[in-house]
Design an enzyme around this catalytic site. Structure first.
Site, PDB file in Angstrom:
ATOM      1  N   GLY A  42      -8.707  -5.562  32.650  1.00 27.52           N
ATOM      2  CA  GLY A  42      -8.556  -6.230  31.356  1.00 27.52           C
ATOM      3  C   GLY A  42      -7.897  -7.579  31.585  1.00 27.52           C
ATOM      4  O   GLY A  42      -6.780  -7.637  32.092  1.00 27.52           O
TER       5      GLY A  42
ATOM      6  N   ARG B 172     -18.056   0.156  27.220  1.00 23.25           N
ATOM      7  CA  ARG B 172     -16.997  -0.187  26.266  1.00 23.25           C
ATOM      8  C   ARG B 172     -17.494  -0.281  24.826  1.00 23.25           C
ATOM      9  O   ARG B 172     -16.687  -0.465  23.913  1.00 23.25           O
ATOM     10  CB  ARG B 172     -16.364  -1.526  26.668  1.00 23.25           C
ATOM     11  CG  ARG B 172     -17.269  -2.709  26.439  1.00 23.25           C
ATOM     12  CD  ARG B 172     -16.854  -3.987  27.152  1.00 23.25           C
ATOM     13  NE  ARG B 172     -15.481  -4.391  26.975  1.00 23.25           N
ATOM     14  CZ  ARG B 172     -14.947  -5.450  27.601  1.00 23.25           C
ATOM     15  NH1 ARG B 172     -15.692  -6.180  28.431  1.00 23.25           N
ATOM     16  NH2 ARG B 172     -13.693  -5.764  27.409  1.00 23.25           N
TER      17      ARG B 172
ATOM     18  N   ARG C 124     -17.635 -14.071  28.433  1.00 18.74           N
ATOM     19  CA  ARG C 124     -18.371 -12.811  28.554  1.00 18.74           C
ATOM     20  C   ARG C 124     -19.617 -12.911  27.671  1.00 18.74           C
ATOM     21  O   ARG C 124     -19.671 -12.335  26.575  1.00 18.74           O
ATOM     22  CB  ARG C 124     -17.503 -11.619  28.118  1.00 18.74           C
ATOM     23  CG  ARG C 124     -16.259 -11.383  28.929  1.00 18.74           C
ATOM     24  CD  ARG C 124     -16.567 -10.897  30.343  1.00 18.74           C
ATOM     25  NE  ARG C 124     -15.359 -10.467  31.037  1.00 18.74           N
ATOM     26  CZ  ARG C 124     -14.515 -11.269  31.680  1.00 18.74           C
ATOM     27  NH1 ARG C 124     -14.758 -12.575  31.715  1.00 18.74           N
ATOM     28  NH2 ARG C 124     -13.443 -10.797  32.290  1.00 18.74           N
TER      29      ARG C 124
ATOM     30  N   GLY D 125      -9.255 -26.203  44.072  1.00 23.70           N
ATOM     31  CA  GLY D 125      -7.988 -26.317  43.348  1.00 23.70           C
ATOM     32  C   GLY D 125      -8.205 -26.447  41.858  1.00 23.70           C
ATOM     33  O   GLY D 125      -9.001 -25.716  41.274  1.00 23.70           O
TER      34      GLY D 125
ATOM     35  N   ASP E 140      -7.050 -14.962  36.153  1.00 25.55           N
ATOM     36  CA  ASP E 140      -5.887 -14.361  35.500  1.00 25.55           C
ATOM     37  C   ASP E 140      -4.618 -14.659  36.301  1.00 25.55           C
ATOM     38  O   ASP E 140      -3.566 -14.964  35.740  1.00 25.55           O
ATOM     39  CB  ASP E 140      -6.079 -12.852  35.348  1.00 25.55           C
ATOM     40  CG  ASP E 140      -7.336 -12.508  34.561  1.00 25.55           C
ATOM     41  OD1 ASP E 140      -7.711 -13.285  33.670  1.00 25.55           O
ATOM     42  OD2 ASP E 140      -7.952 -11.465  34.856  1.00 25.55           O
TER      43      ASP E 140
END
Length: 328
Positions: free
Chosen positions: A40, A113, A175, A238, A267
Site C-alpha cells: 500500500g 481489491r 494506477r 536522481g 514511497d
C-alpha cells in the site's frame, strides 16, 4: 479524540493489502510458493516516517478477516496510530500477487481489491478532531483511484488541512486501471495536486499528467497551479526540483549495485523528502535524502522492508553517498 499532547505529526490514508511475493522467478501462474508481506503506497510512507520517529496516523478500512488483522498487526508493530482504521463487517481486505524478478525489471502485479473494505472509504470516515491537529497530510494518487467515495475523502482531507494552514505533500502514484478513463485520472490528480504544497511526480507520470516531457516544464505546470515546490523523480539519474520562489537544481541519484525490487522506490523517496522538510531542512537536502532512501528501498524484496530506522539513516547520512550502495 486527540488532544494537544498526542497530536500527530503526519496523517495519511488509503488501502493496505496483503501481498504475496513469488518465491521463484517466472510467470505468476507457474509459481508454487509465495511469501506474505504488506503493500500500500500510503502505508509504505507511513511506515517509513514512523521508523524515523514521527508520530504518524493512517486512516483506512479493513475487513473482519485474517488479512485485516495482518494489516492491524503491522500497524501495531510499526508504531502507527490506527484510531481511524475501522473494521468493515461487510467487505473484505484486498490482496495482491507479485512476481519475482532477478534482472532489475518491474515485477508483474495482480490485484484482488475490487469491492474491498477500503474502497468504501468516504467522507464519513473523516474526523476533524483526529486530522486537523496534525502538522502534515500526505496523499497519493492510489487512494483517490479506488472509488468515487474515496476520491471525495481525498479532496475533503486536502481542503480541510489547507484551510487549517497545514502542509500537504502529494505523490501521483498513477494506477490507470483503477480509473474510469485516462482523462478522468489526469483531471482528478491534477486537481488534487493543485491543493498540495509539495508535488512529487515521476518523470513518466509527469508527462502523462501535464503533457510535458522536460522536468523543468512539469515543475512549472504545478507551480502555476499553486504548489510551493515540485520534485520530479528521474530514476537512477536522481531528481529535479523547482520552487515557487525560483530555486531549482538537479540532485544526482545514489548509485545502487544490485537492484532487487523497484516497487516502493517512490514511497521511500517520499519518506526522505517529507521527513527532511518537516525537520526544517532545505529542499536540496530533502531531495538528497529522498534519493538515499529510495536507493535503499530497491535493494530488498518487499515494498517497505528497506526503509531505514532513524539510527540507520543517521549513520548513512554521516557516511555519505557511497554508503547506500552497500547498505543492503
Amino acid at each position: 479524540m486527540t488532544h494537544q499532547g498526542t497530536a500527530l505529526d503526519i496523517i495519511t490514508y488509503g488501502e493496505a493489502m496483503a501481498m504475496f511475493v513469488a518465491a521463484e522467478t517466472g510467470p505468476l501462474a507457474g509459481v508454487g510458493q509465495f511469501r506474505k508481506r504488506i503493500a500500500g503506497a500510503d502505508l509504505n510512507v507511513a511506515i517509513g516516517l514512523a521508523r524515523l520517529g514521527f508520530k504518524v496516523g493512517w486512516m483506512s478500512r479493513v475487513g473482519n478477516d485474517s488479512f485485516g488483522q495482518y494489516v492491524r498487526d503491522t500497524l501495531t508493530r510499526e508504531g502507527i496510530d490506527q484510531r481511524c482504521v475501522s473494521t468493515d463487517e461487510r467487505y473484505p481486505t484486498g490482496f495482491q500477487l507479485k512476481s519475482k524478478t532477478d534482472d532489475g525489471s518491474d515485477p508483474a502485479v495482480e490485484y484482488f481489491r475490487r469491492g474491498s473494505a477500503a474502497s468504501h472509504l468516504s467522507v464519513a470516515d473523516y474526523s476533524a478532531d483526529y486530522v486537523l491537529p496534525a502538522r502534515h497530510l500526505h496523499l497519493t494518487g492510489v487512494a483517490p483511484a479506488i472509488s468515487a467515495s474515496s476520491r471525495e475523502l481525498a479532496f475533503h482531507l486536502a481542503r480541510e488541512m489547507r484551510a487549517a494552514g497545514k502542509t500537504i505533500s502529494f505523490d501521483p502514484n498513477l494506477r490507470p486501471t483503477l480509473w474510469p478513463s485516462r482523462a478522468a485520472m489526469v483531471e482528478g490528480l491534477n486537481a488534487l495536486a493543485a491543493l498540495a504544497d509539495w508535488v512529487l511526480p515521476g518523470i513518466g507520470e509527469g508527462e502523462i499528467l501535464t503533457g510535458y516531457t522536460r522536468p523543468e516544464d512539469i515543475a512549472g505546470f504545478y507551480l502555476e497551479r499553486g504548489a510551493r515546490g515540485v520534485i520530479v523523480k528521474l530514476g537512477a539519474a536522481g531528481a529535479y526540483f523547482r520552487t515557487a520562489d525560483g530555486a531549482a537544481a538537479m540532485i544526482p541519484g545514489q548509485p545502487v549495485a544490485n537492484v532487487v525490487d523497484t516497487v516502493g522506490a517512490g514511497d521511500g523517496f517520499a519518506v526522505g523528502v517529507i521527513s527532511a522538510l518537516l525537520e526544517g531542512k532545505p529542499l536540496a537536502e530533502a531531495v538528497a535524502r529522498g534519493n538515499r532512501i529510495g536507493a535503499l528501498a530497491i535493494q530488498v524484496i518487499g515494498d517497505s522492508e528497506g526503509l531505514p530506522s532513524r539510527a540507520e539513516l543517521d549513520a548513512l547520512e554521516r557516511a555519505g553517498p557511497a554508503s547506500v550502495a552497500q547498505a543492503a
